[in-house]
Design an enzyme around this catalytic site. Structure first.
Site, PDB file in Angstrom:
ATOM      1  CG  ASP A   1      -3.314  -9.024  -1.622  1.00  0.00           C
ATOM      2  OD1 ASP A   1      -4.431  -9.415  -1.219  1.00  0.00           O
ATOM      3  OD2 ASP A   1      -2.942  -7.832  -1.579  1.00  0.00           O
TER       4      ASP A   1
ATOM      5  CE  LYS B   1      -5.083  -6.655  -4.540  1.00  0.00           C
ATOM      6  NZ  LYS B   1      -4.550  -5.332  -4.259  1.00  0.00           N
TER       7      LYS B   1
ATOM      8  CB  ALA C   1      -1.136  -7.202  -5.176  1.00  0.00           C
TER       9      ALA C   1
ATOM     10  N   GLY D   1       4.412  -6.413  -4.572  1.00  0.00           N
ATOM     11  CA  GLY D   1       5.315  -7.404  -3.983  1.00  0.00           C
ATOM     12  C   GLY D   1       4.724  -8.803  -4.086  1.00  0.00           C
TER      13      GLY D   1
HETATM   14  P1  ATP Z   1      -0.733  -4.999  -1.222  1.00  0.00           P
HETATM   15  O1  ATP Z   1      -1.677  -4.425  -2.241  1.00  0.00           O
HETATM   16  O2  ATP Z   1      -0.489  -6.497  -1.393  1.00  0.00           O
HETATM   17  O3  ATP Z   1      -1.047  -4.610   0.193  1.00  0.00           O
HETATM   18  P2  ATP Z   1       1.075  -2.976  -2.057  1.00  0.00           P
HETATM   19  O4  ATP Z   1       0.876  -2.998  -3.527  1.00  0.00           O
HETATM   20  O5  ATP Z   1       0.364  -1.913  -1.300  1.00  0.00           O
HETATM   21  O6  ATP Z   1       0.716  -4.392  -1.485  1.00  0.00           O
HETATM   22  P3  ATP Z   1       3.868  -3.485  -2.365  1.00  0.00           P
HETATM   23  O7  ATP Z   1       4.239  -2.830  -3.657  1.00  0.00           O
HETATM   24  O8  ATP Z   1       3.743  -4.954  -2.346  1.00  0.00           O
HETATM   25  O9  ATP Z   1       2.578  -2.818  -1.755  1.00  0.00           O
HETATM   26  O10 ATP Z   1       4.929  -2.980  -1.249  1.00  0.00           O
HETATM   27  C1  ATP Z   1       4.670  -3.134   0.135  1.00  0.00           C
HETATM   28  C2  ATP Z   1       5.999  -3.270   0.844  1.00  0.00           C
HETATM   29  O11 ATP Z   1       6.596  -4.494   0.467  1.00  0.00           O
HETATM   30  C3  ATP Z   1       6.977  -2.150   0.515  1.00  0.00           C
HETATM   31  O12 ATP Z   1       7.373  -1.579   1.720  1.00  0.00           O
HETATM   32  C4  ATP Z   1       8.124  -2.842  -0.168  1.00  0.00           C
HETATM   33  O13 ATP Z   1       9.369  -2.339   0.234  1.00  0.00           O
HETATM   34  C5  ATP Z   1       7.996  -4.304   0.246  1.00  0.00           C
HETATM   35  N1  ATP Z   1       8.403  -5.243  -0.823  1.00  0.00           N
HETATM   36  C6  ATP Z   1       9.055  -6.384  -0.645  1.00  0.00           C
HETATM   37  N2  ATP Z   1       9.273  -7.000  -1.818  1.00  0.00           N
HETATM   38  C7  ATP Z   1       8.735  -6.246  -2.771  1.00  0.00           C
HETATM   39  C8  ATP Z   1       8.630  -6.348  -4.188  1.00  0.00           C
HETATM   40  N3  ATP Z   1       9.143  -7.386  -4.873  1.00  0.00           N
HETATM   41  N4  ATP Z   1       7.977  -5.382  -4.857  1.00  0.00           N
HETATM   42  C9  ATP Z   1       7.411  -4.342  -4.164  1.00  0.00           C
HETATM   43  N5  ATP Z   1       7.501  -4.186  -2.833  1.00  0.00           N
HETATM   44  C10 ATP Z   1       8.151  -5.113  -2.131  1.00  0.00           C
END
Ligand code: ATP
Length: 300
Positions: free
Chosen positions: A141, A11, A105, A107
């Site tokens: 999220d 997203k 988003a 994770g």
């Molecule tokens: P958001 O936009 O929801 O704040 P993000 O996109 O910035 O999230 P993610 O890719 O979700 O960030 O990663 C954030 C943290 O979550 C990382 O440190 C990662 O190690 C951890 N994490 C746990 N599970 C997952 C997953 N399935 N995919 C990605 N990161 C994950």
């Protein structure tokens, strides 16, 4: 064994403003989230022949990600089982395509895909409100990602993001470049910068939400795009700031940061329905500078 593969969509935020800090330390936000067609294929399976009731096993194509309870997808399966115990072994596989920790988003959407997948395989024991309530226990999220992974591609989120209204998605055929320059941003640090710098409030999300509700054309909606984290984060992330500025001067009709960053997004208008040449040229230039560029489109 029964299995399903869910497209766990990334997203972007069309609007994101931090509107207050509560006494418990949480931040109130107003946001409009929109799914894009960059996704992780997430395979969810239940092996009923496996005697280990409640066992969860997870594999992932990216060795950088933990495959145990530290992974949000694993935690989603465990959370689902607190409401609906699964007979057999739950097997999960994430084909990781969404950049990790990019403000996309990644994770959350994997976790949402696990909830949607398990609920489908189990014959939908949880209705939509129950699934969204469970999703909210995993992260702010995740409820939106449950909607997106099941076909509702835009929503307004208020308060901590848990007050959600599904919106018609932005109708635009633009080629989107999601650009990651390898300047990490920790989300708690970004909120700290917001608290410290207190960027000017843009008003509220009401205008953009109303424009989407009435299916206004993209030309009306795009000037309303806003991300309060840009002002707080980009001054100390010069490469992300430069990538954003580059896209604005090389054919993007809008460019912004997603979430608390560091991914920046450029929207390049399609010409007569065909993907933008300007986007392809900008992507090539940014990659020459060492950026990772993901090309996608809005889902609608
Ligand atoms: P958001 O936009 O929801 O704040 P993000 O996109 O910035 O999230 P993610 O890719 O979700 O960030 O990663 C954030 C943290 O979550 C990382 O440190 C990662 O190690 C951890 N994490 C746990 N599970 C997952 C997953 N399935 N995919 C990605 N990161 C994950």
């Amino acid at each position: 064994m029964k299995s399903i593969t869910i497209k766990a969509y990334a997203k972007i935020n069309l609007f994101l403003a931090v509107t207050g800090r509560e006494t418990n330390g949480y931040h109130a936000v107003e946001t409009v989230m929109q799914a894009v067609d960059l996704y992780d294929p997430v395979m969810v399976a239940i092996d009923e022949d496996e005697p280990l009731l409640g066992h969860i096993s997870l594999t992932c194509s990216d060795p950088a990600l933990a495959c145990d309870e530290k992974n949000l997808a694993w935690r989603a399966a465990a959370a689902f089982e607190t409401l609906h115990p699964v007979t057999g072994c739950i097997r999960l596989h994430i084909e990781k395509r969404i950049p990790i920790a990019g403000g996309l988003a990644g994770g959350s959407t994997d976790a949402a895909a696990v909830l949607v997948g398990l609920n489908t395989l189990c014959g939908e024991p949880l209705d939509r409100p129950a699934l969204l309530t469970l999703a909210a226990t995993l992260g702010a999220d995740v409820p939106f990602c449950v909607l997106a992974d099941s076909g509702s591609y835009a929503a307004l989120g208020l308060h901590y993001g848990e007050q959600m209204e599904v919106l018609p998605p932005l109708q635009a055929e633009d080629t989107l470049l999601l650009v990651s320059v390898g300047e990490p941003v920790s989300t708690p640090w970004a909120y700290g910068e917001i608290d410290r710098q207190n960027p000017d409030s843009p008003g509220c999300s009401a205008d953009i939400a109303a424009a989407l509700r009435s299916a206004s054309p993209a030309e009306t909606v795009l000037p309303m795009l806003y991300n309060g984290f840009e002002e707080a984060v980009l001054p100390s992330r010069p490469r992300a700031a430069a990538a954003l500025a580059f896209m604005k001067t090389h054919g993007a009709r809008a460019a912004m940061m997603s979430g608390s960053g560091p991914t920046v997004v450029g929207m390049f208008p399609a010409v007569n329905g065909t993907p933008s040449d300007a986007a392809a040229r900008a992507a090539a230039m940014l990659e020459l500078e060492g950026a990772r560029v993901y090309t996608c489109r809005l889902l609608h």
